[in-house]
Design a protein around this motif. Structure first.
Motif, PDB file in Angstrom:
ATOM      1  N   ARG A  35       6.653  46.807  57.410  1.00  0.00           N
ATOM      2  CA  ARG A  35       6.892  48.132  57.311  1.00  0.00           C
ATOM      3  C   ARG A  35       7.842  49.262  56.517  1.00  0.00           C
ATOM      4  NH1 ARG A  35       3.922  50.182  61.517  1.00  0.00           N
ATOM      5  NH2 ARG A  35       3.425  48.520  63.383  1.00  0.00           N
ATOM      6  N   VAL A  36       9.075  48.013  55.902  1.00  0.00           N
ATOM      7  CA  VAL A  36       9.529  48.993  55.319  1.00  0.00           C
ATOM      8  C   VAL A  36       8.903  48.781  53.557  1.00  0.00           C
ATOM      9  CG1 VAL A  36      12.230  48.474  53.786  1.00  0.00           C
ATOM     10  CG2 VAL A  36      12.023  48.110  57.025  1.00  0.00           C
ATOM     11  N   GLU A  37       8.761  47.881  53.255  1.00  0.00           N
ATOM     12  CA  GLU A  37       7.758  47.347  52.198  1.00  0.00           C
ATOM     13  C   GLU A  37       7.011  48.295  51.905  1.00  0.00           C
ATOM     14  OE1 GLU A  37       7.156  43.126  51.637  1.00  0.00           O
ATOM     15  OE2 GLU A  37       9.106  42.333  51.727  1.00  0.00           O
ATOM     16  N   ALA A  38       6.020  48.597  52.847  1.00  0.00           N
ATOM     17  CA  ALA A  38       5.226  50.183  53.083  1.00  0.00           C
ATOM     18  C   ALA A  38       5.251  50.980  52.174  1.00  0.00           C
ATOM     19  CB  ALA A  38       4.037  48.886  53.916  1.00  0.00           C
ATOM     20  N   LYS A  39       5.757  51.072  53.018  1.00  0.00           N
ATOM     21  CA  LYS A  39       7.280  52.827  52.837  1.00  0.00           C
ATOM     22  C   LYS A  39       7.197  52.869  51.396  1.00  0.00           C
ATOM     23  CE  LYS A  39       8.798  56.363  54.201  1.00  0.00           C
ATOM     24  NZ  LYS A  39       9.120  57.575  52.603  1.00  0.00           N
ATOM     25  N   ARG A  40       8.554  51.384  50.811  1.00  0.00           N
ATOM     26  CA  ARG A  40       9.030  51.002  49.472  1.00  0.00           C
ATOM     27  C   ARG A  40       7.487  51.293  48.419  1.00  0.00           C
ATOM     28  NH1 ARG A  40      12.123  46.061  49.220  1.00  0.00           N
ATOM     29  NH2 ARG A  40      12.229  47.236  46.938  1.00  0.00           N
ATOM     30  N   LEU A  41       6.137  51.302  48.726  1.00  0.00           N
ATOM     31  CA  LEU A  41       5.623  50.959  48.136  1.00  0.00           C
ATOM     32  C   LEU A  41       4.544  52.116  48.492  1.00  0.00           C
ATOM     33  CD1 LEU A  41       3.252  49.164  46.282  1.00  0.00           C
ATOM     34  CD2 LEU A  41       1.993  49.251  48.390  1.00  0.00           C
ATOM     35  N   ALA A  42       4.395  53.078  49.456  1.00  0.00           N
ATOM     36  CA  ALA A  42       3.987  54.408  49.093  1.00  0.00           C
ATOM     37  C   ALA A  42       4.809  55.195  48.134  1.00  0.00           C
ATOM     38  CB  ALA A  42       4.635  54.899  50.076  1.00  0.00           C
ATOM     39  N   THR A  65       0.077  50.465  42.248  1.00  0.00           N
ATOM     40  CA  THR A  65      -0.045  49.251  43.108  1.00  0.00           C
ATOM     41  C   THR A  65       0.153  48.015  42.658  1.00  0.00           C
ATOM     42  OG1 THR A  65      -2.685  48.695  42.270  1.00  0.00           O
ATOM     43  CG2 THR A  65      -1.689  51.505  44.012  1.00  0.00           C
ATOM     44  N   ASP A  66       1.078  47.563  42.229  1.00  0.00           N
ATOM     45  CA  ASP A  66       1.749  46.211  41.972  1.00  0.00           C
ATOM     46  C   ASP A  66       2.878  46.029  43.001  1.00  0.00           C
ATOM     47  OD1 ASP A  66       2.150  44.204  41.180  1.00  0.00           O
ATOM     48  OD2 ASP A  66       4.055  44.721  39.846  1.00  0.00           O
ATOM     49  N   ILE A  67       2.193  44.696  43.829  1.00  0.00           N
ATOM     50  CA  ILE A  67       2.871  44.077  45.279  1.00  0.00           C
ATOM     51  C   ILE A  67       3.800  43.082  44.952  1.00  0.00           C
ATOM     52  CG2 ILE A  67       1.720  45.318  46.451  1.00  0.00           C
ATOM     53  CD1 ILE A  67       0.166  42.477  47.000  1.00  0.00           C
ATOM     54  N   SER A  68       4.456  42.632  43.420  1.00  0.00           N
ATOM     55  CA  SER A  68       4.673  41.729  43.500  1.00  0.00           C
ATOM     56  C   SER A  68       6.137  41.700  43.539  1.00  0.00           C
ATOM     57  CB  SER A  68       4.942  41.405  40.967  1.00  0.00           C
ATOM     58  OG  SER A  68       5.651  42.195  40.702  1.00  0.00           O
ATOM     59  N   GLY A  69       6.846  42.930  43.771  1.00  0.00           N
ATOM     60  CA  GLY A  69       8.296  42.824  44.427  1.00  0.00           C
ATOM     61  C   GLY A  69       8.356  42.924  45.607  1.00  0.00           C
ATOM     62  N   PHE A  70       7.213  42.718  46.528  1.00  0.00           N
ATOM     63  CA  PHE A  70       7.142  43.272  48.383  1.00  0.00           C
ATOM     64  C   PHE A  70       6.369  41.679  48.213  1.00  0.00           C
ATOM     65  CE2 PHE A  70       6.584  47.206  45.768  1.00  0.00           C
ATOM     66  CZ  PHE A  70       7.493  47.437  46.607  1.00  0.00           C
ATOM     67  N   PRO A  71       7.384  41.161  49.074  1.00  0.00           N
ATOM     68  CA  PRO A  71       6.951  39.217  49.353  1.00  0.00           C
ATOM     69  C   PRO A  71       6.183  39.409  50.356  1.00  0.00           C
ATOM     70  CG  PRO A  71       9.354  39.455  50.161  1.00  0.00           C
ATOM     71  CD  PRO A  71       8.652  40.736  49.073  1.00  0.00           C
ATOM     72  N   HIS A  72       6.392  40.156  51.410  1.00  0.00           N
ATOM     73  CA  HIS A  72       5.368  39.693  53.022  1.00  0.00           C
ATOM     74  C   HIS A  72       4.042  41.114  52.470  1.00  0.00           C
ATOM     75  CE1 HIS A  72       9.348  39.276  54.071  1.00  0.00           C
ATOM     76  NE2 HIS A  72       9.038  38.799  55.077  1.00  0.00           N
ATOM     77  N   LEU A  73       3.631  41.626  51.214  1.00  0.00           N
ATOM     78  CA  LEU A  73       2.484  42.849  50.987  1.00  0.00           C
ATOM     79  C   LEU A  73       1.962  41.335  50.074  1.00  0.00           C
ATOM     80  CD1 LEU A  73       3.896  46.320  50.472  1.00  0.00           C
ATOM     81  CD2 LEU A  73       3.188  45.227  52.935  1.00  0.00           C
ATOM     82  N   THR A  74       0.732  41.545  50.932  1.00  0.00           N
ATOM     83  CA  THR A  74      -0.318  40.791  50.520  1.00  0.00           C
ATOM     84  C   THR A  74      -2.230  41.668  49.570  1.00  0.00           C
ATOM     85  OG1 THR A  74      -2.194  40.340  52.305  1.00  0.00           O
ATOM     86  CG2 THR A  74      -0.265  38.233  51.823  1.00  0.00           C
TER      87      THR A  74
END
Length: 402
Positions: free
Chosen positions: A37-44, A53-62
């Motif tokens: 949830r924290v990583e999703a908020k940071r992605l938003a 929408t690059d998620i390379s810095g968020f290990p828990h997001l796929t």
């Protein structure tokens, strides 16, 4: 044995309780699903700022999806909004069961090791010791035929061998003592019988002289000489009895060898330094030049221990010291203590067996410590002497250097 079983059972139950408690904790603990949830908020926030929408810095997001693919997924996901556009963010959830399984495997391995360790202790320590625990009692009761089981274990092999040697030594000493007592008894009986003959002759001649039966001066002189001769015989017999009574009653065995002076002093220091420190006695060891001594190391250490024990018992507790000197190829080791109350005229007798000085007072002892030192030093080719210096009692061992 029963105590060990109870202890082993308690250890096993405690270990099982620990494993169960750890499993309950892992089942009830919060997993890391909240991190996504924290990583999703940071992605938003990033999408709003950069549109990326690059998620390379968020290990828990796929994955991040929008548009027609917004709700087409069988994975774990949540919906976020960035810049007025909804996004589906897929994430991973850690497998708690795998974590618990891994922990259980590790704890199971440790549990198995504990079980093996307890089995080893029981087989190689507890059981052999249980077979030996009655041996000292039987030896103390005089039962020297008590069986001592042989042990192949390195932990108890030397111990059982040593106990067996102790039993043999006690049996040998008993036989020697009985033989000595028998020989002395026969000697005393023989001498007491032999004394009766000259004693009877003395009494007869004395009575004759007292009654004036001998009128001739020559006969009176002959009777007096007979009394003197018989008295000499009795004196000889008394000397034999005294000699038999004063014969050595202790058998000393010395194994000649070599040892460094430092090793002997280290043994002495390790034994007495902590004890004297607690009692407040200053224990000083002067500097010395290490050398090789010609002696029995164990017997020399025994002599020094006897001297230190005497210093503890008869000193005033202020200071005990060791000093060293060399003379004519010999090492001189002196043990001194403060508070000497012994008179100098008693020094020649202090090395006699059962002699106790005037300073003994109520101190328990049997008067054998210095006697044993003198005998051992003599057997090792050395010497021992004592003197009094500035109110300190000093005993010096003279040990030959190799």
């Amino acid at each position: 044995m029963s105590t060990f079983r109870k202890l082993a059972a308690a250890v096993i139950l405690l270990f099982i309780a620990m494993i169960a408690g750890l499993n309950i904790y892992l089942l009830c603990s919060v997993n890391d699903s909240g991190i996504y949830r924290v990583e999703a908020k940071r992605l938003a926030d990033r999408i709003e700022e950069t549109g990326s929408t690059d998620i390379s810095g968020f290990p828990h997001l796929t994955g991040v999806y929008s548009g027609e693919q917004l709700y087409r997924s069988d994975e774990h996901y949540l919906i976020i909004e960035a810049g007025g556009t909804p996004y589906r963010v897929e994430y991973t959830v850690s497998d708690k069961n795998r974590t618990i399984l891994a922990v259980d495997l590790v704890m199971g391995a440790l549990f198995l090791l504990v079980i093996l360790l307890l089995i080893f202790i029981r087989r190689h320590i507890v059981v052999p010791f249980g077979r030996l625990n009655k041996v000292p009692q039987e030896l103390a009761r005089g039962n020297l035929s008590v069986p001592i089981p042989e042990e192949k274990s390195r932990l108890f092999g030397k111990f059982t061998w040593g106990v067996n040697l102790l039993r043999e030594k006690i049996e040998s000493d008993r036989e020697k003592e009985l033989s000595m007592q028998r020989d002395k008894k026969l000697l005393l009986l023989s001498l007491s019988h032999d004394i009766k003959t000259p004693l009877s002759a003395i009494k007869l001649n004395a009575k004759a002289l007292a009654r004036g039966l001998y009128k001739d001066e020559e006969k009176r002189r002959s009777a007096a000489e007979s009394i003197n001769s018989r008295a000499d015989e009795i004196e000889h017999f008394v000397s034999e009895i005294t000699k038999a009574a004063s014969e050595d009653f202790m058998d000393f065995e010395v194994t000649h060898g070599e040892a460094f002076l430092s090793s002997i002093i280290t043994r002495l220091s390790d034994r007495y330094a902590p004890q004297l420190s607690v009692s407040g006695t200053e224990f000083s060891i002067d500097s010395f030049d290490d050398c090789i001594l010609s002696c029995d190391p164990d017997r020399l250490a025994e002599c020094l221990q006897n001297l230190v024990e005497n210093a503890i018992k008869y000193g005033d507790g202020r200071r005990i010291g060791l000093s060293f000197d060399k003379m004519d190829g010999c090492e001189l080791i002196t043990v001194s203590n403060t508070g000497c109350s012994l008179e100098e005229k008693e020094l020649p007798q202090i090395f006699e067996s059962f002699h106790r000085g005037s300073n003994a007072g109520k101190v328990q002892g049997n008067g054998l410590g210095l006697f044993i030192c003198k005998r051992l030093m003599s057997l090792m080719g050395g010497e021992v002497y004592a003197d009094i210096r500035d109110g300190c009692f000093c005993v010096t061992l003279v040990v030959k250097m190799a």
